[in-house]
Design an enzyme around this catalytic site. Structure first.
Site, PDB file in Angstrom:
ATOM      1  N   MET A  70      17.364 -20.713  32.676  1.00  0.00           N
ATOM      2  CA  MET A  70      16.076 -20.617  33.369  1.00  0.00           C
ATOM      3  C   MET A  70      15.147 -21.735  32.886  1.00  0.00           C
ATOM      4  O   MET A  70      13.938 -21.687  33.104  1.00  0.00           O
ATOM      5  CB  MET A  70      15.451 -19.249  33.149  1.00  0.00           C
ATOM      6  CG  MET A  70      16.321 -18.137  33.718  1.00  0.00           C
ATOM      7  SD  MET A  70      15.408 -16.663  34.128  1.00  0.00           S
ATOM      8  CE  MET A  70      14.813 -16.161  32.539  1.00  0.00           C
ATOM      9  N   HIS A 118      20.324 -23.650  24.415  1.00  0.00           N
ATOM     10  CA  HIS A 118      20.812 -24.115  25.717  1.00  0.00           C
ATOM     11  C   HIS A 118      21.596 -25.426  25.563  1.00  0.00           C
ATOM     12  O   HIS A 118      22.643 -25.621  26.174  1.00  0.00           O
ATOM     13  CB  HIS A 118      19.637 -24.380  26.673  1.00  0.00           C
ATOM     14  CG  HIS A 118      18.744 -23.208  26.919  1.00  0.00           C
ATOM     15  ND1 HIS A 118      17.433 -23.166  26.487  1.00  0.00           N
ATOM     16  CD2 HIS A 118      18.960 -22.037  27.566  1.00  0.00           C
ATOM     17  CE1 HIS A 118      16.877 -22.019  26.873  1.00  0.00           C
ATOM     18  NE2 HIS A 118      17.782 -21.312  27.516  1.00  0.00           N
ATOM     19  N   GLY A 168      25.492 -17.783  26.140  1.00  0.00           N
ATOM     20  CA  GLY A 168      25.172 -17.573  24.734  1.00  0.00           C
ATOM     21  C   GLY A 168      25.414 -16.130  24.319  1.00  0.00           C
ATOM     22  O   GLY A 168      25.043 -15.196  25.045  1.00  0.00           O
ATOM     23  N   LYS A 211      23.795 -14.674  22.310  1.00  0.00           N
ATOM     24  CA  LYS A 211      22.473 -14.080  22.088  1.00  0.00           C
ATOM     25  C   LYS A 211      22.209 -12.937  23.078  1.00  0.00           C
ATOM     26  O   LYS A 211      21.640 -11.915  22.717  1.00  0.00           O
ATOM     27  CB  LYS A 211      21.416 -15.170  22.222  1.00  0.00           C
ATOM     28  CG  LYS A 211      20.125 -14.653  22.643  1.00  0.00           C
ATOM     29  CD  LYS A 211      18.987 -15.026  21.770  1.00  0.00           C
ATOM     30  CE  LYS A 211      17.689 -14.525  22.342  1.00  0.00           C
ATOM     31  NZ  LYS A 211      17.652 -14.472  23.779  1.00  0.00           N
ATOM     32  N   SER A 255      13.292 -18.772  24.681  1.00  0.00           N
ATOM     33  CA  SER A 255      12.106 -19.335  25.354  1.00  0.00           C
ATOM     34  C   SER A 255      10.915 -18.409  25.170  1.00  0.00           C
ATOM     35  O   SER A 255       9.766 -18.850  25.207  1.00  0.00           O
ATOM     36  CB  SER A 255      12.391 -19.524  26.842  1.00  0.00           C
ATOM     37  OG  SER A 255      13.547 -20.316  26.999  1.00  0.00           O
TER      38      SER A 255
HETATM   39  P1  AMP Z   1      18.045 -18.272  29.584  1.00  0.00           P
HETATM   40  O1  AMP Z   1      17.504 -19.593  29.990  1.00  0.00           O
HETATM   41  O2  AMP Z   1      17.217 -17.569  28.587  1.00  0.00           O
HETATM   42  O3  AMP Z   1      18.456 -17.419  30.742  1.00  0.00           O
HETATM   43  O4  AMP Z   1      19.400 -18.583  28.798  1.00  0.00           O
HETATM   44  C1  AMP Z   1      20.407 -19.384  29.356  1.00  0.00           C
HETATM   45  C2  AMP Z   1      21.641 -19.297  28.507  1.00  0.00           C
HETATM   46  O5  AMP Z   1      21.343 -19.742  27.187  1.00  0.00           O
HETATM   47  C3  AMP Z   1      22.176 -17.868  28.359  1.00  0.00           C
HETATM   48  O6  AMP Z   1      23.609 -17.906  28.407  1.00  0.00           O
HETATM   49  C4  AMP Z   1      21.674 -17.463  26.994  1.00  0.00           C
HETATM   50  O7  AMP Z   1      22.480 -16.473  26.379  1.00  0.00           O
HETATM   51  C5  AMP Z   1      21.787 -18.791  26.260  1.00  0.00           C
HETATM   52  N1  AMP Z   1      20.930 -18.780  25.061  1.00  0.00           N
HETATM   53  C6  AMP Z   1      19.625 -18.416  24.987  1.00  0.00           C
HETATM   54  N2  AMP Z   1      19.190 -18.468  23.707  1.00  0.00           N
HETATM   55  C7  AMP Z   1      20.250 -18.859  22.953  1.00  0.00           C
HETATM   56  C8  AMP Z   1      20.443 -19.087  21.556  1.00  0.00           C
HETATM   57  N3  AMP Z   1      19.474 -18.917  20.680  1.00  0.00           N
HETATM   58  N4  AMP Z   1      21.664 -19.506  21.148  1.00  0.00           N
HETATM   59  C9  AMP Z   1      22.683 -19.668  22.035  1.00  0.00           C
HETATM   60  N5  AMP Z   1      22.571 -19.483  23.366  1.00  0.00           N
HETATM   61  C10 AMP Z   1      21.369 -19.078  23.823  1.00  0.00           C
END
Ligand code: AMP
Length: 280
Positions: free
Chosen positions: A29, A36, A153, A155, A192
């Site tokens: 996102m 990321h 991730g 996470k 984020s």
């Molecule tokens: P988001 O933009 O928050 O939807 O995350 C996009 C991708 O990044 C998802 O697969 C999350 O699990 C991964 N992600 C977010 N934070 C982390 C982190 N601290 N370490 C590893 N991957 C992450």
């Protein structure tokens, strides 16, 4: 080479011209951080063509959640991606940042992908529509990107298990790769949403990873962790804190080979997630 693409038509044209190359997808996102970027680095290393998508997906936000205030920082995100220099100059990186929701969900789009029970536990209890939004957008992104590999991730552990289930149930020809959690120097998982925290809250937030580590040590030393969990859950800042079978997210049983300690901890309006996987 990095290409920025904002429409589905241009993405199709680009992918037609790249026919036959292996494609790695990293759905995000935006508001990118090292977590990321580590996923993107894996995609670049393992594929000819990597696609990082930057799309704040309205379908995964509930009516009173932070969709409007979610940080949108496309220019900075592009700079961060440009700072990754693939060693192999033949590799292509596409940044797919749709100019509107219509690029993902065409007019009159009314289908929802829903994984059943897994979406109702843990985060699904407080975010009942969230995972349908996630699986629907990930399904669309798989299709639009023509990905062979997709990178997520650890996470967001429940999200990973749900997407894995969707891939299996729908026999989607995408290999899922789950990558380790990237943390700041204090041990807080990058997110984020950490930027919503003030300095005091950032310190208080460390209670989340430190509690998970305590439970991990108890499990490794084959000691009981239930009393600690019960004591912690008397603190209303915990949304949940549980030890579950790492593959099924059911209650841990004696035969569980791997467990996951999952926690969601609330500071003000911000909910933080973290987890640790432990071999039994
Ligand atoms: P988001 O933009 O928050 O939807 O995350 C996009 C991708 O990044 C998802 O697969 C999350 O699990 C991964 N992600 C977010 N934070 C982390 C982190 N601290 N370490 C590893 N991957 C992450």
């Amino acid at each position: 080479m990095i290409k920025i693409i904002k429409t589905r038509n241009l993405l199709d044209q680009e992918l037609d011209s790249q026919n036959g190359k292996s494609i790695g997808l990293v759905p995000t996102m935006g508001n990118l951080h090292e977590g990321h970027l580590s996923l993107l680095a894996s995609a670049i290393a393992e594929n000819d063509l990597s696609i990082i998508t930057i799309f704040v997906n309205p379908k995964q936000f509930g009516p009173n959640e932070d969709f409007n205030k979610y940080p949108r920082t496309l220019e900075e995100d592009i700079k961060k991606i440009e700072s990754i220099k693939p060693i192999d100059s033949t590799k292509t990186i596409i940044i797919f940042a749709p100019k509107s929701d219509r690029e993902i969900y065409p007019n009159n789009f009314s289908t929802s992908i829903s994984v059943g029970e897994l979406k109702t536990i843990l985060c699904g209890k407080v975010r009942p529509t969230h995972f349908d939004g996630v699986t629907t957008v990930v399904y669309r992104l798989f299709k639009l990107s023509r990905a062979n590999n997709a990178y997520f991730g650890q996470k967001d552990y429940q999200q990973c298990i749900i997407i894995k289930k969707m891939i299996r149930d729908l026999e989607i020809p995408v290999t899922m790769h789950i990558k380790p959690i990237i943390r700041n120097v204090d041990g807080l998982a990058l997110s984020s949403r950490n930027q919503y925290l003030n300095d005091d809250e950032k310190k208080l937030a460390l209670h989340l990873p430190s509690t998970l580590i305590k439970i991990e040590h108890l499990i490794i030393n084959q000691k009981s962790y239930q009393a600690l969990i019960t004591q912690e859950l008397s603190d209303p800042r915990w949304d949940y804190l549980q030890v579950l079978d790492a593959d099924s997210l059911n209650e841990k049983i004696d035969q569980s080979k791997k467990v996951v300690i999952v926690g969601a901890f609330r500071l003000g309006n911000t909910r933080l997630l973290d987890n640790r996987v432990v071999k039994c």
